[in-house]
Motif scaffolding. Structure first.
Motif, PDB file in Angstrom:
ATOM      1  N   ARG A  85       1.109  -0.927  -0.318  1.00 28.57           N
ATOM      2  CA  ARG A  85      -0.315   0.236   0.141  1.00 28.57           C
ATOM      3  C   ARG A  85       0.916   1.259   0.048  1.00 28.57           C
ATOM      4  N   VAL A 104      -4.743   6.587   2.089  1.00 26.26           N
ATOM      5  CA  VAL A 104      -3.866   5.564   1.620  1.00 26.26           C
ATOM      6  C   VAL A 104      -4.547   4.813   0.817  1.00 26.26           C
ATOM      7  N   MET A 106      -7.945   1.978  -0.793  1.00 27.77           N
ATOM      8  CA  MET A 106      -8.282   0.794   0.365  1.00 27.77           C
ATOM      9  C   MET A 106      -9.877   0.636  -0.065  1.00 27.77           C
ATOM     10  N   ASN A 107     -10.367  -0.394   0.097  1.00 32.36           N
ATOM     11  CA  ASN A 107     -11.374  -0.252  -0.660  1.00 32.36           C
ATOM     12  C   ASN A 107     -12.554   0.182  -1.164  1.00 32.36           C
ATOM     13  N   ASN A 112     -15.911   3.126   1.787  1.00 34.25           N
ATOM     14  CA  ASN A 112     -14.863   4.141   3.008  1.00 34.25           C
ATOM     15  C   ASN A 112     -16.141   5.446   3.145  1.00 34.25           C
ATOM     16  N   TRP A 279      -5.949  -4.981   9.515  1.00 34.73           N
ATOM     17  CA  TRP A 279      -4.877  -3.753   8.207  1.00 34.73           C
ATOM     18  C   TRP A 279      -5.200  -2.885   8.841  1.00 34.73           C
ATOM     19  N   GLY A 280      -5.140  -2.299  10.058  1.00 38.20           N
ATOM     20  CA  GLY A 280      -5.781  -0.802  10.709  1.00 38.20           C
ATOM     21  C   GLY A 280      -4.888  -0.455  12.529  1.00 38.20           C
ATOM     22  N   ASP A 300      -3.913   5.470   7.555  1.00 40.33           N
ATOM     23  CA  ASP A 300      -3.145   4.005   7.291  1.00 40.33           C
ATOM     24  C   ASP A 300      -4.052   3.087   8.946  1.00 40.33           C
ATOM     25  N   GLN A 303      -7.621   1.094   7.985  1.00 39.79           N
ATOM     26  CA  GLN A 303      -7.880   0.374   6.650  1.00 39.79           C
ATOM     27  C   GLN A 303      -8.591  -0.739   7.923  1.00 39.79           C
ATOM     28  N   ASN A 306      -6.441  -6.565   4.711  1.00 34.17           N
ATOM     29  CA  ASN A 306      -4.849  -6.421   3.405  1.00 34.17           C
ATOM     30  C   ASN A 306      -5.429  -5.958   2.068  1.00 34.17           C
ATOM     31  N   SER A 307      -4.109  -5.315   2.019  1.00 38.85           N
ATOM     32  CA  SER A 307      -5.002  -5.127   0.720  1.00 38.85           C
ATOM     33  C   SER A 307      -5.119  -6.211  -0.331  1.00 38.85           C
TER      34      SER A 307
END
Length: 429
Positions: A85, A104, A106-107, A112, A279-280, A300, A303, A306-307
């Motif tokens: 990431r 970051v 994500m999602n 989000n 992951w956060g 981060d 999160q 995982n990515s």
């Protein structure tokens, strides 16, 4: 700046502008779709960006890593997946005007928004109202409606929608600021688009943040149509949070990974609620597999999972083009390219009144998109565009969105569009 160029409705002028364009070679880094067997003139980056030629190789590299290393790919290889990431952070920070620890990937965008609302919408008996723009993109409307209901409140009483004045298509900044002031004592959050998807209006985010913070409210933005398009300064503007998608102007593939911004002032607020995931959690302690969530510093820490490695590979293929081109350079070209489009439309439309550009004329209040309200022949005009190889975007009841994107569109693209527009209006308007 577009207002410093003496535009001309001629092929010679368009060719001259392309020859002098310092970003002209970036066009060759993309694959253009075809219409009727011919390469399209693609003006739909506001909906889905086209594919960089490098995308396939970037994804194939991770497929090879998966094939050759399997689980060991998390910690071995050039771009170990455990930290992958981080690779996108420099580009994302530049594109949205942030520090790397504030962003970051994500999602997805609406996911989000929901997760960020957990942190930034905590209504009380005194502060519970949300201000947004009328006619927001449906995902934002549904997100706000269901968030409010989740807290046991009535959306009709909580959500304040700001609409344009009678006879106008876009919002006046003074009306937004006045509405914030009027609801100040009850206002919990301003949550709206950074750039309105339908009209193409770019809002004065800095002024909105200042006004909302003055009355004690948080501010968040949906930057789906602004990220990779407009010049942003989220950190300096003191925006509390934002999110965006990567598949429009950032050309990262249909439905691809979103990104978030959380201002660093919120990075170490243990009292700020959030929905947590593995992951956060502090990555230095993550594999102890213990109870007790300790968020990572910065964005981060929001999160959950995982990515998505393959998604991030496609994302990176485009982001590296942005880093090479530079967002400031892209914005400079965008202003001129969109200004040329505007000039040609006015030249063709004359005083007929058939086409009304509902996007603000001020280039500081728009990105590259122009929304054309077609008063006569609407859908037929749009269909004629497509038959002539021009890919734009139709929005009911009678708006055509055209977005000349500076990374891959040329002045000749705009000139050819104008020729087809002139032909279409003769036939249908």
């Amino acid at each position: 700046m577009s207002n410093q160029v003496n535009f001309e409705f001629s092929i010679d002028f368009a060719e001259k502008m392309d020859a002098e364009d310092p970003l002209r070679d970036f066009r060759s880094k993309f694959i253009f779709p075809k219409v009727n067997g011919n390469e399209a003139i693609y003006f739909c980056g506001n909906s889905l960006g086209i594919q960089p030629k490098a995308t396939q190789a970037y994804i194939q590299k991770e497929l090879d890593n998966w094939a050759n290393m399997a689980v060991d790919g998390h910690f071995h290889g050039e771009d170990a997946w455990y930290h992958i990431r981080k690779k996108s952070k420099p580009a994302l920070a530049e594109i949205v005007g942030a520090h790397e620890h504030e962003v970051v990937a994500m999602n997805n965008l609406t996911s989000n928004l929901h997760f960020l609302m957990v942190s930034f919408y905590q209504p009380t008996a005194e502060r519970y109202k949300i201000i947004t723009e009328a006619g927001a993109f449906p995902s934002d409307m549904y997100m706000l409606e269901t968030q409010v209901k989740f807290h046991g409140l009535d959306p009709d009483e909580v959500i304040v929608e700001i609409a344009p004045r009678a006879g106008e298509h876009t919002l006046r900044t003074e009306d937004i600021l006045q509405t914030i002031q009027e609801h100040g004592d009850q206002l919990a959050l301003v949550m709206m688009a950074g750039l309105q998807y339908y009209t193409g209006q770019l809002f004065d985010m800095k002024a909105i943040v200042e006004a909302a913070h003055k009355v004690g409210a948080y501010v968040g933005f949906d930057l789906a149509h602004a990220a990779g398009n407009a010049q942003l300064g989220l950190h300096d503007w003191q925006v509390d949070f934002a999110t965006w998608c990567s598949y429009k102007y950032m050309n990262s593939g249909p439905g691809n990974v979103s990104g978030i911004f959380v201002h660093e002032k919120h990075a170490e607020k243990p009292e700020l609620p959030r929905f947590a995931g593995w992951w956060g959690h502090d990555e230095g302690q993550r594999f102890k597999m213990e109870k007790g969530f300790v968020p990572m510093f910065g964005a981060d820490g929001w999160q959950l999972a995982n990515s998505n490695v393959l998604a991030l590979a496609a994302h990176q293929a485009s982001l590296e083009i942005f880093m090479e081109a530079g967002i400031k350079n892209l914005r400079k070209k965008s202003e001129t390219l969109t200004g040329y489009l505007e000039f040609l439309i006015h030249k063709i439309n004359g005083d007929s009144g058939v086409i009304e550009i509902i996007t603000p004329k001020n280039e500081n209040e728009r990105g590259c998109q122009l929304s054309l309200l077609v008063h006569k022949g609407g859908k037929a005009v749009f269909d004629e565009f497509y038959q002539n190889g021009i890919v734009g975007d139709w929005r009911n009841p009678n708006v055509i969105r055209i977005a000349p994107t500076p990374l891959y569109n040329s002045f000749m693209d705009v000139f050819r569009f104008a020729q087809v527009l002139e032909q279409s209006l003769r036939k249908f308007a």
